[in-house]
Design an enzyme around this catalytic site. Structure first.
Site, PDB file in Angstrom:
ATOM      1  N   LYS A   1       0.844  -1.197   0.000  1.00 22.17           N
ATOM      2  CA  LYS A   1       0.000   0.000   0.000  1.00 22.17           C
ATOM      3  C   LYS A   1       0.874   1.239   0.000  1.00 22.17           C
ATOM      4  O   LYS A   1       1.850   1.329   0.739  1.00 22.17           O
ATOM      5  CB  LYS A   1      -0.905  -0.002   1.233  1.00 22.17           C
ATOM      6  CG  LYS A   1      -2.013   1.040   1.180  1.00 22.17           C
ATOM      7  CD  LYS A   1      -2.991   0.844   2.313  1.00 22.17           C
ATOM      8  CE  LYS A   1      -4.134   1.838   2.223  1.00 22.17           C
ATOM      9  NZ  LYS A   1      -5.107   1.650   3.321  1.00 22.17           N
TER      10      LYS A   1
ATOM     11  N   ARG B   1      -4.736 -10.088   9.327  1.00 18.55           N
ATOM     12  CA  ARG B   1      -3.738  -9.032   9.551  1.00 18.55           C
ATOM     13  C   ARG B   1      -4.005  -8.326  10.882  1.00 18.55           C
ATOM     14  O   ARG B   1      -3.069  -8.046  11.648  1.00 18.55           O
ATOM     15  CB  ARG B   1      -3.783  -8.057   8.378  1.00 18.55           C
ATOM     16  CG  ARG B   1      -2.821  -6.876   8.456  1.00 18.55           C
ATOM     17  CD  ARG B   1      -2.872  -6.156   7.112  1.00 18.55           C
ATOM     18  NE  ARG B   1      -2.409  -4.779   7.184  1.00 18.55           N
ATOM     19  CZ  ARG B   1      -1.141  -4.408   7.026  1.00 18.55           C
ATOM     20  NH1 ARG B   1      -0.208  -5.309   6.825  1.00 18.55           N
ATOM     21  NH2 ARG B   1      -0.806  -3.123   7.071  1.00 18.55           N
TER      22      ARG B   1
ATOM     23  N   TYR C   1      -4.750  -0.999  17.519  1.00 17.63           N
ATOM     24  CA  TYR C   1      -4.703  -2.348  18.077  1.00 17.63           C
ATOM     25  C   TYR C   1      -4.454  -2.355  19.578  1.00 17.63           C
ATOM     26  O   TYR C   1      -4.763  -3.330  20.254  1.00 17.63           O
ATOM     27  CB  TYR C   1      -3.634  -3.178  17.349  1.00 17.63           C
ATOM     28  CG  TYR C   1      -3.917  -3.305  15.876  1.00 17.63           C
ATOM     29  CD1 TYR C   1      -5.004  -4.049  15.421  1.00 17.63           C
ATOM     30  CD2 TYR C   1      -3.121  -2.654  14.938  1.00 17.63           C
ATOM     31  CE1 TYR C   1      -5.284  -4.144  14.070  1.00 17.63           C
ATOM     32  CE2 TYR C   1      -3.398  -2.756  13.574  1.00 17.63           C
ATOM     33  CZ  TYR C   1      -4.484  -3.492  13.153  1.00 17.63           C
ATOM     34  OH  TYR C   1      -4.761  -3.583  11.816  1.00 17.63           O
TER      35      TYR C   1
END
Length: 269
Positions: A155, A222, A254
Site C-alpha cells: 500500500k 492481519r 490495536y
C-alpha cells in the site's frame, strides 16, 4: 481520447496501483454520470452536490473520501485545476477491528484440507499480509533461511520486510520446489496469480467450516497478527514497521483491542 481515458493513462504513468486505478475510475464514472458527462469544468458546488447525493444514498464516510480523492486527483492531473480546500474529507467511523483468537486462527487453518490454501491463510496471518500482498508474493520474496518475507509495492507503493513463521518453512519449500524465482508462490490452478476474490472465498469457506461466526474477513488475519504481537509484548513501533503503516496512529488502534488493564477490570454486577 476522452477525459476519463486521459485520467486512466495518467494514473498508470504515475504508478498508481491497479486497485486504486479501478477504484478511482469507478468513482469518476459515477461523477460523470451525475454531471451528465460534463467533466471538463468541475466546480466545488458540483462536488458538494454529488457527495451529498451519495451520502443520502447511505454511502459510508470512508467511501465518500475515496470519491473526493478521485475527483481531486482528476481535477489536478487532467484539468490542471486544484479544487478549493473547503471541500473536506468526511469523518471516518471509529470502529474497532475484528480480531480472531489464536484458537480461531488454528481452527480456520485446520479446516482447510488443501495444503496450498492452508499455507496461504497461515502465511497471511503469520506475516501480517493484506490479501493483495499475499497473492502477489513470488518465490524470491520468501527467504526460508532468514525467515523473512519481502512485500514489494505494498500500500502506498512501499516495499517492506516482515517476519515468516518458522513452522511454515517446510510448506514454503514444498510450494517453491522446482519453481522459478519469479513464479507466484500461490499460483492459481490455471497458472499465474491467484485473484483476491478467490483468496477471500477460501478464507470465508474455512471460517464457515471452522464455525467462526464473528464477521471476520481476510483482513482480520492481519488485524489478528498485529493484536497478538502486542499481546506478546512487541513494541508498537516494531509492529508498525512489520505492517508497513506510514503513521503510528494507524497501528495504535490495536492497543485498544488488547489493553490488559481494561481486561483485568471486573464488572460490579
Amino acid at each position: 481520447m476522452t477525459l476519463l481515458e486521459q485520467f486512466e493513462r495518467e494514473l498508470r504513468i504515475q504508478k498508481y496501483s491497479m486497485r486504486t486505478i479501478r477504484s478511482y475510475m469507478d468513482c469518476l464514472r459515477s461523477f460523470s454520470t451525475f454531471l451528465q458527462d460534463a467533466l471538463d469544468h468541475i466546480t466545488v458546488e458540483d462536488v458538494k452536490r454529488f457527495l451529498d447525493q451519495r451520502e443520502r444514498r447511505g454511502v459510508s464516510g470512508q467511501t465518500l473520501n475515496v470519491y473526493l480523492s478521485a475527483i481531486k486527483t482528476f481535477s489536478s492531473i487532467v484539468l490542471h485545476v486544484p479544487l478549493q480546500s473547503d471541500v473536506r474529507h468526511a469523518r471516518r467511523a471509529k470502529r474497532l477491528p475484528i480480531v480472531l483468537t489464536r484458537q480461531e486462527v488454528a481452527r480456520i487453518c485446520a479446516a482447510l484440507t488443501n495444503r496450498k490454501h492452508r499455507l496461504l491463510i497461515a502465511l497471511a496471518y503469520g506475516a501480517g499480509l493484506r490479501v493483495s500482498e499475499v497473492i502477489a508474493l513470488r518465490v524470491r520474496d520468501v527467504d526460508v533461511q532468514e525467515l523473512t518475507v519481502t512485500v514489494r509495492g505494498g500500500k502506498g507503493n512501499r516495499d517492506r520486510i516482515t517476519v515468516m513463521p518458522e513452522r511454515l518453512r517446510d510448506g514454503i519449500l514444498w510450494l517453491a520446489e522446482g519453481q522459478e524465482n519469479t513464479t507466484c508462490l500461490f499460483e492459481s490452478a490455471r497458472g499465474g496469480m491467484l485473484t483476491s476474490r478467490s483468496a477471500q472465498a477460501i478464507f470465508a469457506a474455512a471460517c464457515e467450516r471452522a464455525g467462526v461466526q464473528k464477521g471476520a474477513t481476510f483482513h482480520s488475519l492481519r488485524h489478528s497478527f498485529a493484536t497478538h504481537l502486542l499481546e506478546n509484548g512487541t513494541d508498537v513501533r516494531y509492529v508498525q514497521e512489520l505492517l508497513g503503516h506510514a503513521n503510528i496512529r494507524t497501528t495504535q488502534i490495536y492497543t485498544k483491542v488488547t489493553n490488559p488493564q481494561l481486561r483485568n477490570i471486573k464488572s460490579p454486577l
